[in-house]
Design a protein around this motif. Structure first.
Motif, PDB file in Angstrom:
ATOM      1  N   LEU A 147      11.649 -11.061 -37.647  1.00 22.83           N
ATOM      2  CA  LEU A 147      10.460 -10.641 -37.129  1.00 22.83           C
ATOM      3  C   LEU A 147       9.330 -11.478 -37.415  1.00 22.83           C
ATOM      4  O   LEU A 147       8.413 -11.772 -36.941  1.00 22.83           O
ATOM      5  CB  LEU A 147      10.249  -9.244 -37.617  1.00 22.83           C
ATOM      6  N   TRP A 204      14.136  -0.174 -38.103  1.00 19.44           N
ATOM      7  CA  TRP A 204      13.354  -1.041 -39.435  1.00 19.44           C
ATOM      8  C   TRP A 204      12.009  -1.376 -39.132  1.00 19.44           C
ATOM      9  O   TRP A 204      11.131  -1.156 -39.964  1.00 19.44           O
ATOM     10  CB  TRP A 204      14.121  -2.553 -39.339  1.00 19.44           C
ATOM     11  N   ILE A 260      16.998  -2.685 -35.242  1.00 19.67           N
ATOM     12  CA  ILE A 260      15.634  -3.342 -35.144  1.00 19.67           C
ATOM     13  C   ILE A 260      14.563  -2.400 -35.084  1.00 19.67           C
ATOM     14  O   ILE A 260      13.611  -2.515 -35.802  1.00 19.67           O
ATOM     15  CB  ILE A 260      15.656  -4.664 -34.281  1.00 19.67           C
ATOM     16  N   TYR A 295      19.482 -11.735 -29.537  1.00 16.05           N
ATOM     17  CA  TYR A 295      18.387 -11.415 -28.709  1.00 16.05           C
ATOM     18  C   TYR A 295      18.361 -12.227 -27.259  1.00 16.05           C
ATOM     19  O   TYR A 295      19.424 -12.788 -27.173  1.00 16.05           O
ATOM     20  CB  TYR A 295      16.998 -12.147 -29.502  1.00 16.05           C
ATOM     21  N   ALA A 342      21.546 -10.975 -35.396  1.00 13.53           N
ATOM     22  CA  ALA A 342      20.713 -10.291 -34.716  1.00 13.53           C
ATOM     23  C   ALA A 342      20.605 -10.771 -33.271  1.00 13.53           C
ATOM     24  O   ALA A 342      19.734 -11.857 -33.306  1.00 13.53           O
ATOM     25  CB  ALA A 342      19.262  -9.939 -35.305  1.00 13.53           C
ATOM     26  N   PRO A 349      12.278  -4.001 -29.101  1.00 14.06           N
ATOM     27  CA  PRO A 349      13.289  -3.713 -29.959  1.00 14.06           C
ATOM     28  C   PRO A 349      14.266  -2.720 -29.561  1.00 14.06           C
ATOM     29  O   PRO A 349      14.327  -1.455 -29.495  1.00 14.06           O
ATOM     30  CB  PRO A 349      12.744  -3.116 -31.073  1.00 14.06           C
ATOM     31  N   PHE A 370      15.340  -7.783 -28.824  1.00 13.81           N
ATOM     32  CA  PHE A 370      16.476  -7.667 -29.668  1.00 13.81           C
ATOM     33  C   PHE A 370      17.490  -6.668 -29.004  1.00 13.81           C
ATOM     34  O   PHE A 370      16.964  -5.417 -28.839  1.00 13.81           O
ATOM     35  CB  PHE A 370      16.181  -7.318 -31.119  1.00 13.81           C
ATOM     36  N   THR A 419      22.482  -5.918 -33.112  1.00 14.86           N
ATOM     37  CA  THR A 419      22.606  -6.505 -34.588  1.00 14.86           C
ATOM     38  C   THR A 419      23.996  -6.129 -35.301  1.00 14.86           C
ATOM     39  O   THR A 419      24.401  -4.790 -35.062  1.00 14.86           O
ATOM     40  CB  THR A 419      21.363  -5.799 -35.401  1.00 14.86           C
ATOM     41  N   ALA A 469      16.504  -8.495 -40.627  1.00 16.35           N
ATOM     42  CA  ALA A 469      15.293  -8.117 -39.477  1.00 16.35           C
ATOM     43  C   ALA A 469      13.968  -8.853 -40.145  1.00 16.35           C
ATOM     44  O   ALA A 469      13.061  -9.263 -39.102  1.00 16.35           O
ATOM     45  CB  ALA A 469      15.213  -6.430 -39.576  1.00 16.35           C
ATOM     46  N   ARG A 470      13.617  -8.641 -41.509  1.00 15.81           N
ATOM     47  CA  ARG A 470      12.298  -9.336 -41.838  1.00 15.81           C
ATOM     48  C   ARG A 470      12.196 -10.722 -41.413  1.00 15.81           C
ATOM     49  O   ARG A 470      11.204 -11.007 -40.736  1.00 15.81           O
ATOM     50  CB  ARG A 470      12.158  -8.999 -43.320  1.00 15.81           C
TER      51      ARG A 470
END
Length: 128
Positions: free
Chosen positions: A87, A107, A104, A54, A52, A99, A64, A67, A83-84
């Motif tokens: 973040l 999600w 992202i 950024y 991902a 995002p 972001f 991805t 993603a989790r």
């Protein structure tokens, strides 16, 4: 899975596959912040599975923008894990999220406990 923001061209993807030793237990996917390349990466025992990308913005904001999950790894839930973890890291650092990447953003939309990472005055822009 792939997404891109029009202001940020995609970075080239290079898989770094490493064979496992026969009989070795599969490694849990690991997510790391590769700050040098401005991206969170997810790796499995088979190598780099995705990232991902950024951009750092003023005021502690992480935008972001792109991805990618390599097609060889799709359908394994790695995009969600990436993603989790990304973040969660942003939250731990006390930063906020912009995002731009549709994956992202989507999600976050499915996990409302992460909406607070997007500044309140920017949520409407991202349909959050």
């Amino acid at each position: 899975m792939r997404c891109a923001h029009t202001d940020a061209p995609p970075a080239p993807y290079r898989s770094t596959q490493h064979p496992r030793e026969p009989g070795a237990a599969p490694m849990e996917p690991q997510v790391t912040d590769n700050a040098e390349q401005s991206r969170f990466e997810i790796r499995t025992d088979a190598g780099l599975a995705g990232f991902a990308e950024y951009q750092r913005r003023d005021g502690g904001q992480i935008a972001f923008v792109h991805t990618v999950i390599d097609s060889a790894f799709e359908g394994q839930g790695l995009g969600g894990k990436l993603a989790r973890a990304a973040l969660d890291t942003v939250r731990e650092r006390g930063e906020s999220v912009l995002p731009y990447c549709p994956f992202i953003r989507g999600w976050i939309g499915k996990h409302p406990e992460y909406v607070d990472l997007v500044p309140a005055d920017k949520r409407a822009k991202f349909d959050l």
